[in-house]
Design a protein around this motif. Structure first.
Motif, short mmCIF file in Angstrom:
data_model
loop_
_atom_site.label_atom_id
_atom_site.label_comp_id
_atom_site.label_asym_id
_atom_site.label_seq_id
_atom_site.Cartn_x
_atom_site.Cartn_y
_atom_site.Cartn_z
N PRO A 74 0.84 -1.20 0.00
CA PRO A 74 0.00 0.00 0.00
C PRO A 74 0.88 1.26 0.00
O PRO A 74 2.06 1.19 0.37
CB PRO A 74 -0.78 -0.12 1.32
CG PRO A 74 0.07 -0.97 2.20
CD PRO A 74 0.83 -1.90 1.30
N PRO A 75 0.32 2.42 -0.40
CA PRO A 75 1.13 3.64 -0.52
C PRO A 75 1.89 4.00 0.76
O PRO A 75 3.03 4.44 0.69
CB PRO A 75 0.08 4.72 -0.84
CG PRO A 75 -1.08 3.99 -1.40
CD PRO A 75 -1.08 2.63 -0.79
N GLU A 76 1.25 3.80 1.93
CA GLU A 76 1.92 4.23 3.17
C GLU A 76 3.20 3.42 3.42
O GLU A 76 4.17 3.94 3.97
CB GLU A 76 0.98 4.15 4.38
CG GLU A 76 0.37 2.80 4.70
CD GLU A 76 -0.95 2.56 4.00
OE1 GLU A 76 -1.22 3.23 2.98
OE2 GLU A 76 -1.72 1.70 4.46
N ALA A 79 5.90 4.85 1.06
CA ALA A 79 6.41 6.13 1.57
C ALA A 79 7.39 5.88 2.71
O ALA A 79 8.42 6.54 2.82
CB ALA A 79 5.24 7.00 2.05
#
Lengths: 235, 289
Positions: A74-76, A79
């Motif tokens: 997932p994006p988190e 990051a």
């Protein structure tokens, strides 16, 4: 053992709903390198950035960040591997003021800029620290979007059209900041329509067409391949 | 017109407004963050009242410890429901959320009717809050003054959390642009679960505050949530401050209507809702899309 590439993409396919947008994109960016992804409008540059960040609905292939596979992450999580994203639309939150926008992304590692350092780097933001983010000028919003990821300790920066629609004096200021990132040894992946900016900042240029890379041009080849670049970019 | 009657009704209106505020505050948070018009808010209010009653009756845990325990338990139940059920419909139209939460309300209400029947159960006013103040022109029961003060404090605290803390900052950002907020490393799905818990906890607390005034009954939440929805529509879906201000104002207006035109008092909020929808569909404090 050799250090893994900062970013390694292999045979990336990306989809918006039923539309197949990325068609087997492959590229590799070494740690500390600055590369530009260039191409005409609609070539898939922004989609590639969104795919790297995990923001695309459907994607397949391989995206390795610092050697870690992230195609299903997932994006988190992406990051938190140290990737700082500056989106094309800048993504300034209207419900937050300038300082709140800067403080929003969590810090993941040491080495990020402090709030004071950011305000010294961008004096315009310092003067407007209590202003609602979306009340800033276009240039100030772009500064804010870049400044926001400098705090987090990220060392891979994805910058999507950071100079789009900005005045030359602001473009110069943003180029200086990106130069500063390079000098610190950070990795920069830049999507840029402005070829003069791209050629000034990037070590290599990936040319995209129809969702895939069609050419790679190093700085040294810019003069020799001038005509080819013009035809590929339509400039 | 007798001033005591007017002030008495205004007090009732203020108390009702306080309950509306606690309920609608949570609805605004949930709608803003999750895009779900949570009809089940009424069930969390009812559970708050019932859990207070159970704590007192079965565990001899009184009113003041319950003020902490009940919102906590209701919040946790909310988070479980969000994780197991609501998460599956975020990508769908708002109507699905409305229907699903209506189903959850009916299910929880039915469960409590099955377990406890519909008869109301009394919950005593705590000893410290019995009696009242003689203001000269009217008698103000201590407990009713407490309800207004406690709910205002609760609303103020929630508003401060959302406006002035890092958690609130992140909640506001995730409400505005969830995808980008995730790309900054914020675990938005976990935040949504937590946000739903924060949104239903005030309803649980309102249930406890209401328990000594109204009898504790499985149907108490279903009745209230319809009015609260009208209040939220007037204030503007998703506006936290708007919900609080509108709740108190409409509560007072409803109280005043009971003096001026008692037959119409129950519909005054709905008449205002229709007028607001016609003139300003996003609500008085809501943002036009």
């Amino acid at each position: 053992m050799a250090e893994p590439a900062a970013l390694e993409i292999d045979d990336l396919h990306g989809f918006y709903g039923e539309s197949h947008v990325l068609h087997g994109l492959s590229l590799a960016v070494a740690k500390g390198e600055a590369v530009a992804i260039i191409g005409r409008n609609g070539a898939g540059k922004t989609t590639a950035m969104r795919a790297i960040m995990g923001l695309l609905e459907r994607r397949s292939g391989s995206i390795k960040v610092k050697g870690r596979e992230t195609i299903s992450s997932p994006p988190e999580m992406i990051a938190r591997l140290g990737v700082g994203f500056v989106p094309e639309e800048r993504g300034i939150y209207s419900s937050l003021d300038v300082t709140e926008n800067l403080l929003l992304p969590p810090k993941f590692a040491d080495g990020g800029a402090s709030l004071d350092e950011i305000y010294r780097l961008f004096p315009n933001l310092s003067e407007r620290r209590k202003s609602q983010g979306t009340r800033l000028s276009g240039g100030e919003q772009q500064m804010l979007a870049i400044a926001r990821v400098l705090r987090t300790g990220a060392n891979i920066f994805l910058l999507d059209e950071p100079t789009e629609g900005l005045a030359p004096v602001i473009i110069e200021q943003i180029c200086d900041v990106i130069d500063g990132m390079k000098k610190k040894g950070h990795t920069v992946i830049l999507v840029e329509q402005n070829f003069h900016v791209a050629s000034r900042l990037a070590d290599r240029h990936y040319v995209m067409e129809h969702g895939r890379i069609v050419d790679v041009i190093t700085c040294n080849e810019l003069a020799a391949k001038h005509d080819r670049i013009k035809s590929l970019l339509g400039i | 017109m007798n001033i005591q009657v007017i002030l008495g009704q205004l007090l009732v209106g203020l108390i009702n407004g306080s309950f509306y505020a606690m309920m609608s505050l949570g609805l605004a948070i949930i709608f803003g963050l999750l895009g779900i018009a949570n009809i089940a808010q009424g069930a969390f209010y009812m559970m708050g009242a019932f859990f207070s009653w159970m704590l007192l009756r079965w565990f001899d845990i009184g009113y003041f410890p319950a003020l902490i325990l009940v919102p906590l338990v209701v919040g946790i139940i909310g988070m479980v429901i969000e994780k197991l059920v609501l998460r599956r419909i975020y990508r769908l139209d708002h109507m699905y959320g409305l229907l699903l939460t209506f189903g959850i309300l009916m299910f929880i209400q039915g469960l409590f009717v099955w377990l406890f029947a519909t008869a109301g159960r009394p919950y005593p006013v705590p000893a410290e809050l019995r009696g009242g103040f003689d203001l000269g022109f009217m008698f103000l029961p201590k407990y009713r003054a407490w309800v207004v003060a406690a709910s205002l404090a609760f609303c103020l605290a929630t508003w401060l959390i959302i406006e002035k803390t890092p958690l609130g900052r992140t909640l506001r950002a995730a409400t505005e642009n969830p995808a980008l907020t995730r790309a900054f490393g914020v675990n938005v799905p976990a935040l949504m679960t937590f946000g739903f818990g924060i949104g239903v906890a005030p309803a649980g607390a309102a249930g406890l505050l209401a328990a000594p005034i109204y009898s504790v009954s499985p149907l108490m939440g279903g009745d209230l949530v319809i009015v609260v929805f009208a209040v939220v529509v007037v204030g503007g879906m998703g506006s936290v401050l708007g919900s609080i201000v509108t709740s108190l104002s409409l509560g007072l207006l409803e109280g005043l209507a009971r003096v001026v035109y008692p037959q119409g008092a129950n519909m005054v909020i709905f008449v205002i809702m229709i007028a607001v929808l016609l003139v300003r569909p996003a609500g008085l404090f809501g943002r036009e899309q």
